[in-house]
Design a protein around this motif. Structure first.
Motif, short mmCIF file in Angstrom:
data_model
loop_
_atom_site.label_atom_id
_atom_site.label_comp_id
_atom_site.label_asym_id
_atom_site.label_seq_id
_atom_site.Cartn_x
_atom_site.Cartn_y
_atom_site.Cartn_z
N GLU A 1 0.82 -1.22 0.00
CA GLU A 1 0.00 0.00 0.00
C GLU A 1 0.85 1.26 0.00
O GLU A 1 0.33 2.37 0.14
CB GLU A 1 -0.92 0.00 1.23
N THR A 2 2.15 1.11 -0.16
CA THR A 2 3.06 2.26 -0.16
C THR A 2 3.30 2.73 -1.59
O THR A 2 3.57 1.93 -2.49
CB THR A 2 4.40 1.89 0.49
N VAL A 3 3.20 4.03 -1.80
CA VAL A 3 3.42 4.61 -3.12
C VAL A 3 4.92 4.82 -3.31
O VAL A 3 5.56 5.56 -2.56
CB VAL A 3 2.67 5.96 -3.26
N ARG A 4 5.49 4.14 -4.30
CA ARG A 4 6.91 4.31 -4.61
C ARG A 4 7.14 5.39 -5.67
O ARG A 4 8.16 6.08 -5.67
CB ARG A 4 7.52 2.98 -5.10
N GLU A 5 6.18 5.53 -6.58
CA GLU A 5 6.32 6.57 -7.61
C GLU A 5 4.92 7.03 -8.01
O GLU A 5 4.01 6.21 -8.16
CB GLU A 5 7.07 6.04 -8.83
N ALA A 6 4.76 8.33 -8.16
CA ALA A 6 3.47 8.90 -8.59
C ALA A 6 3.71 9.84 -9.76
O ALA A 6 4.65 10.65 -9.73
CB ALA A 6 2.81 9.65 -7.44
N ARG A 7 2.90 9.71 -10.77
CA ARG A 7 3.02 10.59 -11.94
C ARG A 7 1.65 11.18 -12.24
O ARG A 7 0.64 10.47 -12.31
CB ARG A 7 3.50 9.80 -13.17
N SER A 8 1.60 12.48 -12.40
CA SER A 8 0.35 13.17 -12.75
C SER A 8 0.25 13.29 -14.27
O SER A 8 1.22 13.67 -14.93
CB SER A 8 0.30 14.56 -12.12
N VAL A 9 -0.92 12.97 -14.82
CA VAL A 9 -1.16 13.10 -16.25
C VAL A 9 -2.36 14.03 -16.43
O VAL A 9 -3.45 13.75 -15.94
CB VAL A 9 -1.45 11.73 -16.91
N VAL A 10 -2.14 15.16 -17.09
CA VAL A 10 -3.20 16.17 -17.26
C VAL A 10 -3.52 16.31 -18.74
O VAL A 10 -2.88 15.71 -19.59
CB VAL A 10 -2.77 17.52 -16.66
#
Length: 441
Positions: free
Chosen positions: A64-73
């Motif tokens: 449940e741990t976020v290692r990488e997050a990328r926003s796509v707009v």
């Protein structure tokens, strides 16, 4: 069919056609072996109810741990800035109001201030027009923060606050409809002033709202501030300190919740804000809890500003006197919502033929703006909303570009989310208060 660096392309009788897809997904997934790495890549959005519209987040998870997050707009892209180049300067107000649809009056005011700066008439805008602008913007700030409180509460499981937040916002939208004829997308703030004056019955509604709202704020705090689940989901969650905010260009309540009292109404005042009494709320912790407290405090400060604006609302014109810019007849709210009342039509038709011709030319062709470029920034509910306007001397903008705080602030989401739990991505993303209509424009 050939392939460019961006998308597949082919020639047709209509010209070259590009086929654009979300082509990075396979590349992202192929870099992770879910069995050996014990990681999984998931999409959150762009249709997820907790992403404040059509925001897409690609999350690489380990448990449940976020290692990488990328926003796509870009899913709500409307091409508003490009469309402005094909309309005259006044018509631009009807486009920009639709960007950040929770704060339309800020979009309009920033645009009007930029056009007025190009025209060199900033000091000619009347006192009543500036007072009305402050009045409308601060009411709009309250309504925007109420939507933030309502939706964030819903996303963290507090359903009641969602109902209450929208209930109180309805009072403000009723006031806006009384003044402008519309609940949203008003096109009310125009270069040179505002479209029409504030009617007396709107003043009564605002006074009633000022009496009612402080009690409601107390109810919100009684409901949330001591609630253990709310505090557990917000305190120490999605922390971004002042150094991180400055490095990423983050402004608004998120920056102030990290301890820096940066507010353009104080540091670079406009519309006469320097003559009003109000405080800039801050909080030292830079977490979701701090952003919640700052926004509640800002609602209280906006109530103070609205009351001061009402007390200053002296009789007078609401548009500059220059008839090369101001329309010969003031608009009035008619049965269709705005602009086509019989009194309005009679006033134009009853004037001289030269005045009628001038009115026709002014409305259809628009006024000319001297060549040049300006940047104007104002303090929107989400941070610094800036307008870079360029004129080539014609009746249409050569270029208008917005520095939109939702777009800029979303850069902070990976810094806030990575290393935390997937549940905290919801709280952290919501605490940025992004509006994708403004982000994508």
């Amino acid at each position: 069919m050939t392939t460019s660096n961006y998308a597949t392309e082919r020639e047709t009788t209509e010209g070259r056609v590009f086929t654009v897809t979300g082509g990075d997904w396979d590349q992202v997934v192929s870099g992770t072996d879910p069995i050996n790495d014990e990681r999984i890549v998931v999409n959150m959005g762009p249709q997820h109810p907790s992403t404040h519209g059509v925001l897409r987040l690609i999350l690489e998870l380990e448990g449940e741990t976020v290692r990488e997050a990328r926003s796509v707009v870009g899913y709500l892209h409307t091409g508003i800035e490009k469309n402005l180049e094909y309309r005259n300067w006044v018509q631009g107000s009807t486009f920009v109001t639709r960007m950040d649809y929770l704060a339309p009056l800020f979009n309009e005011t920033a645009y009007a201030l930029a056009v007025e700066k190009l025209l060199g008439i900033t000091d000619e805008v009347t006192e009543r027009a500036n007072t009305i602008r402050v009045l409308m913007m601060e009411l709009n700030r309250i309504s925007s923060h109420l939507v933030w409180l309502a939706t964030t509460g819903m996303e963290l499981g507090a359903i009641s606050i969602m109902l209450y937040g929208f209930r109180e916002r309805e009072h403000i939208l009723d006031i806006f409809e009384t003044i402008t004829g519309l609940r949203m997308n008003h096109a009310y703030v125009r270069p040179g002033g505002v479209a029409q004056d504030v009617p007396d019955d709107a003043i009564v509604k605002i006074r009633n709202f000022l009496k009612m709202m402080p009690k409601k704020l107390k109810e919100y705090e009684d409901l949330l501030s001591g609630q253990p689940i709310w505090t557990e989901r917000t305190k120490g969650v999605a922390v971004l300190d002042v150094t991180g905010c400055l490095a990423l260009g983050v402004t608004g309540p998120v920056l102030r919740s990290a301890g820096l009292a940066w507010d353009l109404r104080k540091t670079m005042p406009y519309c006469g804000y320097e003559t009003y009494e109000f405080d800039v709320p801050t909080h030292p912790d830079g977490d979701v809890w701090g952003r919640y407290l700052v926004r509640l405090a800002e609602i209280r400060e906006s109530l103070k500003l609205v009351e001061q604006a009402l007390d200053r609302l002296k009789p007078g014109p609401v548009m500059v006197a220059d008839r090369k810019i101001a329309w010969p007849a003031q608009l009035a709210i008619g049965v269709d919502g705005m602009g086509n009342s019989l009194e309005h039509v009679a006033k134009i038709m009853g004037q001289s033929m030269e005045s009628l011709i001038h009115h026709f030319k002014l409305v259809t062709e628009g006024f000319r703006v001297p060549p040049g470029q300006v940047y104007v920034g104002i303090e929107s509910p989400r941070g610094e909303l800036g307008v870079h306007a360029v004129s080539d001397g014609g009746t249409r903008p050569y270029r208008v570009h917005y520095r939109e705080p939702s777009f800029v602030n979303l850069q902070a989401l990976p810094a806030m989310a990575e290393g935390g739990l997937i549940a905290d991505v919801i709280a952290g993303g919501a605490s940025l208060d992004p509006v994708m209509g403004g982000c994508d424009r």
